[in-house]
Design a protein around this motif. Structure first.
Motif, PDB file in Angstrom:
ATOM      1  N   ASP A 179      -3.507  -5.669   1.343  1.00  0.00           N
ATOM      2  CA  ASP A 179      -2.991  -7.110   1.090  1.00  0.00           C
ATOM      3  C   ASP A 179      -1.581  -6.984   0.233  1.00  0.00           C
ATOM      4  O   ASP A 179      -0.980  -7.921  -0.176  1.00  0.00           O
ATOM      5  CB  ASP A 179      -3.993  -7.921   0.111  1.00  0.00           C
ATOM      6  CG  ASP A 179      -5.267  -8.335   1.128  1.00  0.00           C
ATOM      7  OD1 ASP A 179      -4.935  -8.389   2.195  1.00  0.00           O
ATOM      8  OD2 ASP A 179      -6.383  -8.480   0.350  1.00  0.00           O
ATOM      9  N   ASN A 180      -1.283  -5.843  -0.227  1.00  0.00           N
ATOM     10  CA  ASN A 180       0.071  -5.486  -0.528  1.00  0.00           C
ATOM     11  C   ASN A 180       0.651  -4.339   0.228  1.00  0.00           C
ATOM     12  O   ASN A 180      -0.201  -3.838   1.037  1.00  0.00           O
ATOM     13  CB  ASN A 180       0.397  -5.654  -2.123  1.00  0.00           C
ATOM     14  CG  ASN A 180      -0.361  -4.470  -2.752  1.00  0.00           C
ATOM     15  OD1 ASN A 180      -0.651  -3.448  -2.122  1.00  0.00           O
ATOM     16  ND2 ASN A 180      -1.080  -4.813  -3.841  1.00  0.00           N
ATOM     17  N   TYR A 181       1.676  -3.576   0.152  1.00  0.00           N
ATOM     18  CA  TYR A 181       2.394  -2.541   0.654  1.00  0.00           C
ATOM     19  C   TYR A 181       1.433  -1.646   0.770  1.00  0.00           C
ATOM     20  O   TYR A 181       1.392  -0.935   1.964  1.00  0.00           O
ATOM     21  CB  TYR A 181       3.455  -2.406  -0.079  1.00  0.00           C
ATOM     22  CG  TYR A 181       4.567  -1.272   0.816  1.00  0.00           C
ATOM     23  CD1 TYR A 181       4.747  -1.406   2.099  1.00  0.00           C
ATOM     24  CD2 TYR A 181       4.914  -0.150   0.235  1.00  0.00           C
ATOM     25  CE1 TYR A 181       5.644  -0.788   2.862  1.00  0.00           C
ATOM     26  CE2 TYR A 181       5.675   0.784   1.124  1.00  0.00           C
ATOM     27  CZ  TYR A 181       5.788   0.555   2.422  1.00  0.00           C
ATOM     28  OH  TYR A 181       6.635   1.532   3.084  1.00  0.00           O
ATOM     29  N   LEU A 182       0.686  -1.172  -0.162  1.00  0.00           N
ATOM     30  CA  LEU A 182      -0.470  -0.113   0.099  1.00  0.00           C
ATOM     31  C   LEU A 182      -1.613  -0.201  -1.021  1.00  0.00           C
ATOM     32  O   LEU A 182      -1.553   0.328  -2.006  1.00  0.00           O
ATOM     33  CB  LEU A 182       0.224   1.251   0.145  1.00  0.00           C
ATOM     34  CG  LEU A 182      -0.809   2.263   0.555  1.00  0.00           C
ATOM     35  CD1 LEU A 182      -1.316   2.328   1.690  1.00  0.00           C
ATOM     36  CD2 LEU A 182      -0.138   3.696   0.042  1.00  0.00           C
ATOM     37  N   GLY A 183      -2.215  -1.340  -0.934  1.00  0.00           N
ATOM     38  CA  GLY A 183      -3.181  -1.490  -1.878  1.00  0.00           C
ATOM     39  C   GLY A 183      -4.001  -2.975  -1.799  1.00  0.00           C
ATOM     40  O   GLY A 183      -3.834  -3.507  -0.596  1.00  0.00           O
ATOM     41  N   SER A 184      -4.752  -3.220  -2.906  1.00  0.00           N
ATOM     42  CA  SER A 184      -5.497  -4.499  -2.723  1.00  0.00           C
ATOM     43  C   SER A 184      -6.406  -4.529  -1.556  1.00  0.00           C
ATOM     44  O   SER A 184      -6.738  -5.331  -0.849  1.00  0.00           O
ATOM     45  CB  SER A 184      -4.527  -5.533  -2.825  1.00  0.00           C
ATOM     46  OG  SER A 184      -3.835  -5.841  -3.783  1.00  0.00           O
TER      47      SER A 184
END
Length: 244
Positions: A179-184
């Motif tokens: 849900d972000n660049y590499l995470g969530s």
């Protein structure tokens, strides 16, 4: 070389010698076929990724051979899962800093879909299950023509995101939806099962080429080639080798 010797022997010593030479040639041919078969069997072994359990930490990043600036694509993979009908499942994720550029899903209701920076396109097909399924998604920006192949069988064509371009600068993940660049990551969206033979081309393959891909008669993609692509695994992902 063997044939020339046999022909010369026939001219000097007659028919018996020719029979012996023919027997030698047959034996040599059999040994040759055995050798080729053994080598060929080895080429059909591919690596496969097993995601054993539901987590928010297990994923594999794939490093593309070229930037994903795409006005068309074909994305193929082999998938097996026992999560049938239980929840949505992420099958492939490519995200830039700001948006999901290309995400492929098995929806909660069993439909297969993909999303290009916004609303998705959906296909009502047989649900995925524990038996391996070969999937190929195709899309062409110029016409918007979009289709899905399941085990080589093509769906109806839909029109989706005509004129759109998939942008560079993102990361390709298997196993999680960032849900972000590499995470969530959300464990309830994670992939659980086995996935292999993920290949991506920057053009639409012909129907015949998709069939060849399903039967392992075609080499991998020019953007992501499963046999040569670099993996960056994280968490409890197990890599195995399987024979097609």
């Amino acid at each position: 070389m063997l044939y020339l010797v046999c022909a010369f022997g026939y001219n000097i010593r007659g028919f018996v010698y020719l029979q012996l030479c023919a027997a030698k040639m047959r034996l040599s041919f059999i040994l040759f076929i055995i050798t080729i078969s053994a080598g060929f069997d080895g080429t059909l072994a591919i690596r496969s990724l097993v995601f054993p359990s539901e987590t928010s930490t297990s994923y594999v990043e794939m490093i593309p051979q070229k930037p994903l600036s795409l006005k068309a694509f074909t994305l193929c993979m082999r998938v097996a899962t026992e999560l049938s009908g239980r929840r949505e499942i992420i099958l492939f994720a490519y995200r830039t800093q700001d948006v999901d550029e290309l995400n492929v899903w098995r929806e909660l209701d069993g439909r297969l879909s993909f999303y290009l920076s916004g609303g998705g396109v959906f296909f009502q097909v047989t649900d995925l299950g524990p038996l391996q399924t070969h999937l190929c998604f195709t899309w062409d920006s110029s016409s918007g023509a979009t289709a899905l192949f399941v085990n080589g069988r093509k769906s109806l064509t839909k029109i989706y995101r005509q004129g759109h371009t998939i942008r560079t600068g993102g990361r390709v993940l298997l196993g999680q939806d960032p849900d972000n660049y590499l995470g969530s990551f959300d464990a309830k969206q994670s992939f659980v099962g086995e996935i292999a033979d993920v290949n991506l081309w920057d053009y639409v393959l012909s129907d015949t080429a998709v069939q060849d891909m399903m039967t392992a008669k075609m080499t991998g993609g020019n953007v992501l080639d499963w046999e040569t692509v670099e993996f960056k695994p994280n968490g409890a992902v197990v890599e195995i080798n399987v024979n097609l």
